[in-house]
Design a protein around this motif. Structure first.
Motif, PDB file in Angstrom:
ATOM      1  N   SER A 105       8.324 -26.284  71.258  1.00  0.00           N
ATOM      2  CA  SER A 105       6.715 -28.241  71.536  1.00  0.00           C
ATOM      3  C   SER A 105       5.399 -27.136  71.084  1.00  0.00           C
ATOM      4  N   ARG A 106       5.445 -25.492  71.414  1.00  0.00           N
ATOM      5  CA  ARG A 106       3.977 -25.001  71.085  1.00  0.00           C
ATOM      6  C   ARG A 106       3.847 -23.653  70.502  1.00  0.00           C
ATOM      7  N   ALA A 107       3.149 -22.996  70.509  1.00  0.00           N
ATOM      8  CA  ALA A 107       3.893 -21.613  69.874  1.00  0.00           C
ATOM      9  C   ALA A 107       4.107 -20.702  71.190  1.00  0.00           C
ATOM     10  N   SER A 108       2.823 -21.725  72.748  1.00  0.00           N
ATOM     11  CA  SER A 108       3.836 -20.550  74.016  1.00  0.00           C
ATOM     12  C   SER A 108       4.955 -20.865  74.168  1.00  0.00           C
ATOM     13  N   MET A 109       5.920 -21.650  73.944  1.00  0.00           N
ATOM     14  CA  MET A 109       7.215 -21.805  73.482  1.00  0.00           C
ATOM     15  C   MET A 109       7.656 -21.288  72.751  1.00  0.00           C
ATOM     16  N   GLY A 149      -6.111 -10.507  72.061  1.00  0.00           N
ATOM     17  CA  GLY A 149      -4.187 -11.007  71.779  1.00  0.00           C
ATOM     18  C   GLY A 149      -4.804 -12.743  72.437  1.00  0.00           C
ATOM     19  N   HIS A 150      -3.605 -13.337  72.765  1.00  0.00           N
ATOM     20  CA  HIS A 150      -3.638 -14.584  73.360  1.00  0.00           C
ATOM     21  C   HIS A 150      -2.932 -14.938  74.679  1.00  0.00           C
ATOM     22  N   SER A 151      -3.839 -15.716  75.439  1.00  0.00           N
ATOM     23  CA  SER A 151      -3.045 -15.693  77.681  1.00  0.00           C
ATOM     24  C   SER A 151      -1.692 -16.039  77.432  1.00  0.00           C
ATOM     25  N   CYS A 152      -1.306 -16.701  76.461  1.00  0.00           N
ATOM     26  CA  CYS A 152       0.475 -17.519  76.139  1.00  0.00           C
ATOM     27  C   CYS A 152       1.074 -15.674  76.088  1.00  0.00           C
ATOM     28  N   LEU A 153       0.583 -14.230  75.640  1.00  0.00           N
ATOM     29  CA  LEU A 153       1.299 -13.196  75.621  1.00  0.00           C
ATOM     30  C   LEU A 153       1.509 -12.850  77.364  1.00  0.00           C
ATOM     31  N   THR A 206      -6.491 -13.546  66.180  1.00  0.00           N
ATOM     32  CA  THR A 206      -7.080 -14.611  66.903  1.00  0.00           C
ATOM     33  C   THR A 206      -7.948 -15.099  67.225  1.00  0.00           C
ATOM     34  N   VAL A 207      -8.157 -15.681  68.970  1.00  0.00           N
ATOM     35  CA  VAL A 207      -8.548 -16.807  68.265  1.00  0.00           C
ATOM     36  C   VAL A 207     -10.333 -17.157  68.495  1.00  0.00           C
ATOM     37  N   ASN A 208     -10.667 -16.237  69.542  1.00  0.00           N
ATOM     38  CA  ASN A 208     -12.096 -15.289  69.623  1.00  0.00           C
ATOM     39  C   ASN A 208     -12.914 -15.096  68.215  1.00  0.00           C
ATOM     40  N   VAL A 231       4.723 -10.897  66.066  1.00  0.00           N
ATOM     41  CA  VAL A 231       3.388 -11.318  65.542  1.00  0.00           C
ATOM     42  C   VAL A 231       2.955 -12.821  65.817  1.00  0.00           C
ATOM     43  N   ASP A 232       1.619 -12.981  66.744  1.00  0.00           N
ATOM     44  CA  ASP A 232       1.472 -14.458  67.410  1.00  0.00           C
ATOM     45  C   ASP A 232       0.680 -14.818  66.116  1.00  0.00           C
ATOM     46  N   GLY A 233       1.294 -15.585  65.223  1.00  0.00           N
ATOM     47  CA  GLY A 233       0.490 -16.023  63.898  1.00  0.00           C
ATOM     48  C   GLY A 233      -0.089 -17.583  64.665  1.00  0.00           C
ATOM     49  N   ALA A 234      -0.323 -17.962  65.697  1.00  0.00           N
ATOM     50  CA  ALA A 234      -0.361 -19.021  65.960  1.00  0.00           C
ATOM     51  C   ALA A 234      -1.011 -20.266  65.900  1.00  0.00           C
ATOM     52  N   TYR A 235      -2.305 -19.511  65.625  1.00  0.00           N
ATOM     53  CA  TYR A 235      -4.004 -19.897  64.499  1.00  0.00           C
ATOM     54  C   TYR A 235      -3.657 -19.136  63.090  1.00  0.00           C
ATOM     55  N   GLY A 236      -3.372 -18.820  63.058  1.00  0.00           N
ATOM     56  CA  GLY A 236      -4.801 -17.868  60.998  1.00  0.00           C
ATOM     57  C   GLY A 236      -2.874 -17.134  60.661  1.00  0.00           C
ATOM     58  N   LEU A 260       4.180 -19.219  64.974  1.00  0.00           N
ATOM     59  CA  LEU A 260       3.189 -20.061  64.246  1.00  0.00           C
ATOM     60  C   LEU A 260       2.978 -21.964  65.246  1.00  0.00           C
ATOM     61  N   ASP A 261       1.901 -21.966  64.391  1.00  0.00           N
ATOM     62  CA  ASP A 261       1.224 -23.443  65.836  1.00  0.00           C
ATOM     63  C   ASP A 261       1.349 -24.431  64.205  1.00  0.00           C
ATOM     64  N   PRO A 262       2.297 -25.496  64.140  1.00  0.00           N
ATOM     65  CA  PRO A 262       1.428 -26.681  62.750  1.00  0.00           C
ATOM     66  C   PRO A 262       0.780 -27.411  63.338  1.00  0.00           C
ATOM     67  N   HIS A 263       0.538 -27.284  64.787  1.00  0.00           N
ATOM     68  CA  HIS A 263      -0.716 -28.473  64.572  1.00  0.00           C
ATOM     69  C   HIS A 263      -1.726 -27.744  65.085  1.00  0.00           C
ATOM     70  N   LYS A 264      -1.660 -26.314  64.651  1.00  0.00           N
ATOM     71  CA  LYS A 264      -3.434 -26.024  63.972  1.00  0.00           C
ATOM     72  C   LYS A 264      -3.426 -26.578  62.939  1.00  0.00           C
ATOM     73  N   TRP A 265      -3.842 -25.631  62.826  1.00  0.00           N
ATOM     74  CA  TRP A 265      -4.467 -25.857  60.723  1.00  0.00           C
ATOM     75  C   TRP A 265      -3.897 -26.058  60.380  1.00  0.00           C
TER      76      TRP A 265
HETATM   77  C1  LIG Z   1      -3.220 -21.518  70.226  1.00  0.00           C
HETATM   78  C2  LIG Z   1      -2.832 -20.851  70.398  1.00  0.00           C
HETATM   79  C3  LIG Z   1      -1.767 -20.267  70.386  1.00  0.00           C
HETATM   80  C4  LIG Z   1      -0.843 -21.029  71.795  1.00  0.00           C
HETATM   81  O1  LIG Z   1      -0.359 -22.352  71.310  1.00  0.00           O
HETATM   82  P1  LIG Z   1       0.197 -23.070  71.971  1.00  0.00           P
HETATM   83  O2  LIG Z   1       0.431 -23.896  70.830  1.00  0.00           O
HETATM   84  O3  LIG Z   1      -1.001 -23.762  72.681  1.00  0.00           O
HETATM   85  O4  LIG Z   1       0.906 -23.477  73.133  1.00  0.00           O
HETATM   86  C5  LIG Z   1      -0.805 -18.624  70.912  1.00  0.00           C
HETATM   87  N1  LIG Z   1      -1.860 -17.257  70.501  1.00  0.00           N
HETATM   88  C6  LIG Z   1      -3.060 -18.201  69.148  1.00  0.00           C
HETATM   89  C7  LIG Z   1      -3.317 -17.351  68.711  1.00  0.00           C
HETATM   90  C8  LIG Z   1      -3.443 -19.467  69.321  1.00  0.00           C
HETATM   91  O5  LIG Z   1      -4.345 -19.774  68.521  1.00  0.00           O
END
Ligand SMILES: *Cc1c(COP(=O)(O)O)cnc(C)c1O
Length: 399
Positions: A105-109, A149-153, A206-208, A231-236, A260-265
């Motif tokens: 569903s998303r990168a958190s999952m 690091g992202h709070s989802c970790l 990172t998101v910041n 590796v959290d590559g959700a955004y980057g 990864l997060d296809p709903h980001k970039w």
């Molecule tokens: C958005 C994001 C997440 C969390 O992704 P969700 O899709 O909101 O669950 C984790 N890490 C990074 C770096 C993000 O940008």
């Protein structure tokens, strides 16, 4: 927002008798479409929210019509997942074993799945089974993430029963990347205390600030100490596609898991139902060249804004630009000379003015502004408007 519409959106009663599709469409047109979040606008730079994708808009309703569960079977959604996962792995430069990935569903999952795998591997190495036995009576497992690091970790660690107190926050260097010497020291300290270091979670964007951790060096530490390398590559992660960026991502291919997060970039529509088909449509619509063009274009915008900030007397850059995020701040203070107070108030004031949208964060203990570039329709003129809007918002607050 009109008070009446707000009251309707939050307070409407569940109708006793179902309403017609015509009425629903009318409600959507009158009560919802006038109030979007704003992320479709070229001057929306908040968080990491992409604009809507034409392919997503077109195909989402068809996907809803199919409405499959992708648990198995031989139907389009279940089979497309294989192709989309392979495409994503290929774009991120990650070795792909057929079936070695899932759309979530998303990168958190995705993070929860990655860390659950890490937890089970560590247990198996120690001769027990975390899925079967639970964590009771075992030495606490310790996870390492950076201060950026992202709070989802952390949330994933909590949900997996590891305990927030067993999440170590590794300090970052001057470029907001994980300090690898500090990582080594923390692991040694925990091992000595008879805890069980089991996973290091690095960030590829990172998101910041968009920083990419030194992945190769972290992979070495993980290999030395027998840790799972997440590796959290959700955004980057897709930032690797920008010209000249590959070296910064070396080592990502050694990750045990990559979120990864296809709903980001990529701009794939956000939400969970049938994300499969929609991921396919958006990626297929862009094509590899289109994806590389999008990444390069947005990364160039970030560099252009950074250059404008460095040339201005009243702004300062707070982090080097690695991906498409610019972290900066307004340098002049409010009436009492309080720079932090002013910067904290600026994002809401800019949003209120209604011509651009940016969000704030804290970086290195300071209140910061950040702009994330994901929209291919953004122009360099929008960048000047953003800085001017920020100046005007600051002046309004100061007055
Ligand atoms: C958005 C994001 C997440 C969390 O992704 P969700 O899709 O909101 O669950 C984790 N890490 C990074 C770096 C993000 O940008």
């Amino acid at each position: 927002m009109a008070e009446e519409d707000r009251a309707w959106l939050t307070g409407q009663d569940l109708p006793t008798v179902g309403r017609s599709l015509d009425e629903l469409v009318h409600d959507v047109r009158v009560r919802m479409l006038p109030y979007p979040m704003g992320n479709g606008h070229p001057r929306f730079f908040g968080w990491v929210n992409s604009p809507p994708s034409p392919a997503g808009v077109l195909v989402a309703s068809m996907a809803a019509a199919l409405n499959p569960s992708c648990a198995g079977g031989e139907h389009a959604g279940a089979l497309l997942e294989y192709a989309v996962v392979r495409w994503l792995a290929d774009l991120a430069g990650y070795p792909h074993a057929a079936g070695g990935g899932l759309l979530t569903s998303r990168a958190s999952m995705a993070t929860i799945i990655g860390l659950a795998s890490a937890r089970q591997r560590a247990a198996r190495q120690d001769g027990w089974d975390a899925r079967e036995e639970g964590l009771c009576g075992q030495p606490p497992m310790v996870m390492y993430m950076s201060a950026e690091g992202h709070s989802c970790l952390r949330k994933a660690a909590e949900l997996l029963g590891l305990g927030a107190r067993h999440v170590r926050v590794v300090p970052v260097d001057g470029r907001f990347r994980m300090d690898v010497d500090a990582l080594r020291a923390l692991i040694a300290q925990d091992a000595k205390a008879r805890l069980r270091p089991f996973c290091v979670a690095a960030s590829a964007g990172t998101v910041n600030t968009g920083a990419v951790d030194p992945l190769e060096e972290i992979a070495d530490v993980a290999a030395d100490r027998g840790l799972w390398f997440h590796v959290d590559g959700a955004y980057g992660a897709l930032g690797v596609l920008a010209d000249g960026a590959a070296a910064a991502y070396a080592g990502i291919e050694r990750a045990d898991s990559l979120a990864l997060d296809p709903h980001k970039w990529l701009g794939v529509p956000v939400d969970c139902g049938c994300v499969l088909l929609r991921a396919w449509a958006t990626m297929s619509y862009l094509g590899r060249d289109g994806i590389v063009r999008l990444v390069n274009q947005t990364v160039r915008l970030a560099h252009a804004l950074a250059a404008m900030i460095e040339a201005a007397d009243d702004f300062e850059l707070l982090a080097p630009v690695t991906t498409s995020i610019v972290a900066f701040r307004y340098r002049l203070g409010n009436r009492d000379g309080r720079v932090d107070d002013l910067n904290r108030a600026i994002p809401a004031a800019v949003q209120q003015r209604g011509r651009a949208f940016l969000t704030g964060t804290r970086i290195g203990g300071m209140e910061a502004l950040r702009a994330c570039f994901l929209n291919p329709a953004t122009t360099t003129e929008d960048l000047s408007i953003l800085l001017n809007e920020t100046r005007m918002a600051a002046a309004e607050i100061a007055a």
